[in-house]
Motif scaffolding. Structure first.
Motif, PDB file in Angstrom:
ATOM      1  N   GLY A  38       0.847  -1.190   0.000  1.00 31.47           N
ATOM      2  CA  GLY A  38       0.000   0.000   0.000  1.00 31.47           C
ATOM      3  C   GLY A  38       0.879   1.236   0.000  1.00 31.47           C
ATOM      4  N   GLN A  39       0.491   2.272   0.730  1.00 32.22           N
ATOM      5  CA  GLN A  39       1.283   3.497   0.801  1.00 32.22           C
ATOM      6  C   GLN A  39       2.557   3.230   1.596  1.00 32.22           C
ATOM      7  OE1 GLN A  39      -2.997   5.151   0.838  1.00 32.22           O
ATOM      8  NE2 GLN A  39      -1.760   6.433   2.177  1.00 32.22           N
ATOM      9  N   ALA A  40       3.706   3.537   1.003  1.00 30.02           N
ATOM     10  CA  ALA A  40       4.987   3.182   1.624  1.00 30.02           C
ATOM     11  C   ALA A  40       6.002   4.296   1.431  1.00 30.02           C
ATOM     12  CB  ALA A  40       5.516   1.877   1.025  1.00 30.02           C
ATOM     13  N   LEU A  41       6.943   4.369   2.359  1.00 25.61           N
ATOM     14  CA  LEU A  41       8.027   5.355   2.296  1.00 25.61           C
ATOM     15  C   LEU A  41       9.060   4.897   1.271  1.00 25.61           C
ATOM     16  CD1 LEU A  41       9.376   7.928   3.549  1.00 25.61           C
ATOM     17  CD2 LEU A  41      10.534   6.367   5.133  1.00 25.61           C
ATOM     18  N   GLU A  42       9.217   5.674   0.210  1.00 22.90           N
ATOM     19  CA  GLU A  42      10.199   5.334  -0.834  1.00 22.90           C
ATOM     20  C   GLU A  42      11.568   5.912  -0.517  1.00 22.90           C
ATOM     21  OE1 GLU A  42      10.559   7.084  -5.138  1.00 22.90           O
ATOM     22  OE2 GLU A  42       9.122   5.422  -5.177  1.00 22.90           O
ATOM     23  N   GLY A  43      11.579   7.103   0.078  1.00 24.64           N
ATOM     24  CA  GLY A  43      12.864   7.727   0.388  1.00 24.64           C
ATOM     25  C   GLY A  43      12.709   8.826   1.417  1.00 24.64           C
ATOM     26  N   ILE A  44      13.804   9.105   2.130  1.00 24.05           N
ATOM     27  CA  ILE A  44      13.823  10.181   3.123  1.00 24.05           C
ATOM     28  C   ILE A  44      15.107  10.977   2.928  1.00 24.05           C
ATOM     29  CG2 ILE A  44      14.854   8.685   4.891  1.00 24.05           C
ATOM     30  CD1 ILE A  44      13.212  10.260   6.973  1.00 24.05           C
ATOM     31  N   TYR A  45      15.006  12.289   2.965  1.00 20.04           N
ATOM     32  CA  TYR A  45      16.134  13.178   2.688  1.00 20.04           C
ATOM     33  C   TYR A  45      16.175  14.282   3.734  1.00 20.04           C
ATOM     34  CZ  TYR A  45      15.391  10.826  -1.756  1.00 20.04           C
ATOM     35  OH  TYR A  45      15.210   9.862  -2.714  1.00 20.04           O
ATOM     36  N   PRO A  46      17.378  14.535   4.329  1.00 27.76           N
ATOM     37  CA  PRO A  46      18.645  13.827   4.206  1.00 27.76           C
ATOM     38  C   PRO A  46      18.520  12.373   4.681  1.00 27.76           C
ATOM     39  CG  PRO A  46      18.893  15.846   5.502  1.00 27.76           C
ATOM     40  CD  PRO A  46      17.443  15.617   5.329  1.00 27.76           C
ATOM     41  N   ALA A 155       8.168  19.374  -5.953  1.00 29.44           N
ATOM     42  CA  ALA A 155       7.584  18.085  -6.338  1.00 29.44           C
ATOM     43  C   ALA A 155       7.496  17.871  -7.853  1.00 29.44           C
ATOM     44  CB  ALA A 155       6.217  17.915  -5.676  1.00 29.44           C
ATOM     45  N   PRO A 156       6.941  18.815  -8.634  1.00 26.60           N
ATOM     46  CA  PRO A 156       6.851  18.563 -10.082  1.00 26.60           C
ATOM     47  C   PRO A 156       8.215  18.301 -10.721  1.00 26.60           C
ATOM     48  CG  PRO A 156       5.444  20.412  -9.461  1.00 26.60           C
ATOM     49  CD  PRO A 156       6.285  20.099  -8.270  1.00 26.60           C
ATOM     50  N   GLY A 162      13.685  13.118 -10.816  1.00 26.16           N
ATOM     51  CA  GLY A 162      14.141  12.141  -9.839  1.00 26.16           C
ATOM     52  C   GLY A 162      14.998  12.698  -8.716  1.00 26.16           C
ATOM     53  N   GLU A 163      15.741  11.810  -8.065  1.00 28.10           N
ATOM     54  CA  GLU A 163      16.460  12.100  -6.820  1.00 28.10           C
ATOM     55  C   GLU A 163      17.444  13.260  -6.903  1.00 28.10           C
ATOM     56  OE1 GLU A 163      19.469   9.434  -4.422  1.00 28.10           O
ATOM     57  OE2 GLU A 163      17.412   8.786  -3.996  1.00 28.10           O
ATOM     58  N   PRO A 164      18.157  13.487  -8.004  1.00 28.62           N
ATOM     59  CA  PRO A 164      19.088  14.631  -8.042  1.00 28.62           C
ATOM     60  C   PRO A 164      18.428  15.963  -7.689  1.00 28.62           C
ATOM     61  CG  PRO A 164      19.495  13.189  -9.908  1.00 28.62           C
ATOM     62  CD  PRO A 164      18.260  12.669  -9.233  1.00 28.62           C
TER      63      PRO A 164
END
Length: 562
Positions: A38-46, A155-156, A162-164
């Motif tokens: 379902g809804q999941a954390l894909e990434g966290i920054y830093p 966001a857009p 992507g990540e960069p």
């Protein structure tokens, strides 16, 4: 060196590396939809930013509009979620911010703000046939206007590149100046500069702390307030009932907002808590809330009264699970004729599920100010600019709140002991206790009727207010301010005292005790922000040295070193 110690040193270096970033933002999260999870954390920054499992779970559920809302395209809304126990410390920069910003914009160390940008579009290349992803900025700062704009810039570009993009964002934000109340800061972000003013509790003008050379290098500017809301636009659906709602918010009554989208319910919740400015809303509020939240069972319980909280929800299930709540607002799909919403006293969940309106059996203590409502409704028909309408509404609500709070401010000022009762050689006295009967006795000469033409049972409203978290929050803040002021006056008296004369004939133990007390008081000035100036601090050190000089050499050396 063990691997564990190496990791701890590495984590500390990372935190130091992103120290200025963390003055503004705790972290940026990317939430995606996983077919299995379902809804999941894909990434966290830093990457080193820490969130507990419960916090991650809450963010994941709050980051997507409810499946029933059918939000297609891009959706930008605000969330607020509790921190896990034991995570309520504030950085020094945030303590400084809190001591200088308006009370309504202070950081609450027990909560995070989340600024969500959700995108849902058809994509036949994906297993579900849809692209569903959110970028969430998590911050301690309640800058709803600013961070909503920032996440809409980030966001857009992230969805496209992507990540960069997020790595570049981290580097940009880590160069920002501290969020100092009263300053106007220019915030470089992905080739743009956002210029914003940080609100100050004592004045509205701001000073710029960014050089022209820095901003000239950027493509273009965006000027905006850090926290701003078009109050009229948000409250237009319930405009005829603003005085009743003002009382509900003032007295921390439980209130649920049902809407078709997190945009509408979160905007309404934020508008409601702003209705009582400059008073700080001290009860709980969640601009967007889901049935997956761990507190859902408590809020839906029918065996105890609903807690003092304002909830914004979109799932139609809430209409049935919270129908026993005393006050509800059901928002319609469109707002064109929404200012004609009716007051409905029936708690029938079927009606609540289908018919827009304000549902409550509450009987207001005060009468409506019909002239203000009429003026605003005429503004609608004459197409008066929304910003002007909002300014008129804000001014009316501000004057109403000030009429209510000024008599309390005058009364609490009278709780200060007389200056002659403050001795340099005794502990600072405490403010006198708050006595409601004494306060009510002052209303005939200093009451709200002096500044407001609204009639009604003001005493009854004050009595209800005294039982609310808003009163507790206001009183505790004012009482603390009085206590610190009394400590400052006691320290001033001590700095003026002739301690060379006082020390004569005193036992050594009493003299040493006085030295230690003065040292302790100087330390408390740093810790508790006791309002004394540098001149008084210097004189206190001189008085301390006066009595140290009267002691034998061995004690003098020990005290001078400690």
């Amino acid at each position: 060196m063990s691997n564990k110690n190496k990791k701890e040193i590495g984590d500390n270096n990372l935190e130091k590396r992103w120290d200025r970033f963390s003055n503004w933002i705790h972290c940026i999260c990317v939430i995606t939809f996983d077919l299995e999870l379902g809804q999941a954390l894909e990434g966290i920054y830093p990457k080193h930013a820490y969130l507990t499992k419960q916090e991650i779970s809450n963010i994941c559920y709050l980051a997507f509009p409810d499946s029933n809302s059918g939000c297609m395209g891009d959706t930008n809304f605000v969330i607020r979620l509790p921190k896990s126990p034991g995570k309520s410390e504030l950085k020094r920069e945030h303590v400084v911010y809190n001591s200088n910003c308006p009370p309504a914009f202070q950081i609450n160390p027990k909560y995070y703000w989340g600024y969500v940008y959700f995108r849902q579009v058809k994509d036949i290349s994906l297993p579900r046939g849809y692209f569903q992803k959110s970028v969430v900025i998590l911050s301690k700062l309640p800058f709803n206007n600013l961070f909503s704009k920032i996440v809409s810039v980030i966001a857009p570009k992230y969805f496209e590149n992507g990540e960069p993009i997020l790595e570049a964002v981290l580097c940009n934000i880590d160069l920002w100046s501290d969020p100092l109340p009263g300053s106007t800061v220019s915030l470089p972000l992905l080739g743009t500069v956002i210029q914003t003013s940080i609100p100050h509790q004592k004045y509205s003008h701001s000073r710029s702390i960014t050089s022209k050379e820095e901003t000239d290098k950027l493509d273009y500017h965006i000027h905006m307030a850090a926290e701003d809301l078009n109050l009229f636009e948000a409250l237009q659906p319930v405009l005829s009932h603003i005085h009743l709602l003002w009382e509900l918010v003032l007295t921390s009554e439980p209130l649920v907002i049902l809407a078709s989208s997190p945009i509408y319910c979160s905007t309404m919740v934020l508008a409601l808590i702003r209705m009582i400015q400059p008073l700080k809303y001290c009860a709980d509020y969640r601009p967007y809330f889901t049935i997956h939240d761990g507190e859902f069972k408590q809020f839906a319980s029918k065996t105890q009264n609903p807690p003092p909280v304002i909830l914004g929800v979109t799932n139609p299930f809430f209409a049935k699970s919270l129908y026993h709540w005393p006050h509800s607002i059901k928002l319609g799909e469109h707002t064109g004729e929404s200012y004609k919403y009716k007051l409905k006293k029936s708690p029938n969940p079927k009606m609540l599920d289908n018919t827009p309106g304000l549902y409550t059996a509450y009987k207001p203590f005060l009468q409506k100010d019909k002239s203000v409502i009429k003026k605003l409704l005429l503004g609608v028909s004459s197409k008066r600019p929304c910003e002007v309408q909002s300014a008129l509404l804000k001014r009316h609500l501000l004057e109403l709140t000030q009429s209510f709070i000024i008599p309390l401010e005058r009364y609490i000022a009278s709780l200060m002991p007389l200056k002659r009762d403050i001795s340099p050689f005794k502990a600072a006295p405490l403010p006198l206790p708050f006595n409601p009967d004494d306060f009510f006795a002052t209303l005939e000469s200093t009451g709200p009727q002096l500044t407001s033409g609204i009639k009604g049972d003001w005493v009854g409203l004050y009595k209800k207010f005294f039982r609310s978290p808003n009163f507790n929050g206001w009183f505790n803040m004012r009482y603390t301010e009085l206590a610190l002021k009394l400590q400052a006056l006691q320290l001033q008296a001590l700095s003026d005292a002739n301690l060379k004369l006082w020390v004569q004939g005193k036992p050594e133990v009493e003299v040493v005790d006085m030295v230690l007390k003065i040292k302790s008081k100087l330390e408390k000035c740093k810790e508790h922000d006791i309002p004394i100036n540098s001149t008084i601090k210097r004189r206190l050190r001189e008085r301390m040295q006066d009595i140290i000089n009267a002691l034998p050499e061995d004690l003098k050396n020990i005290l001078s070193m400690s």
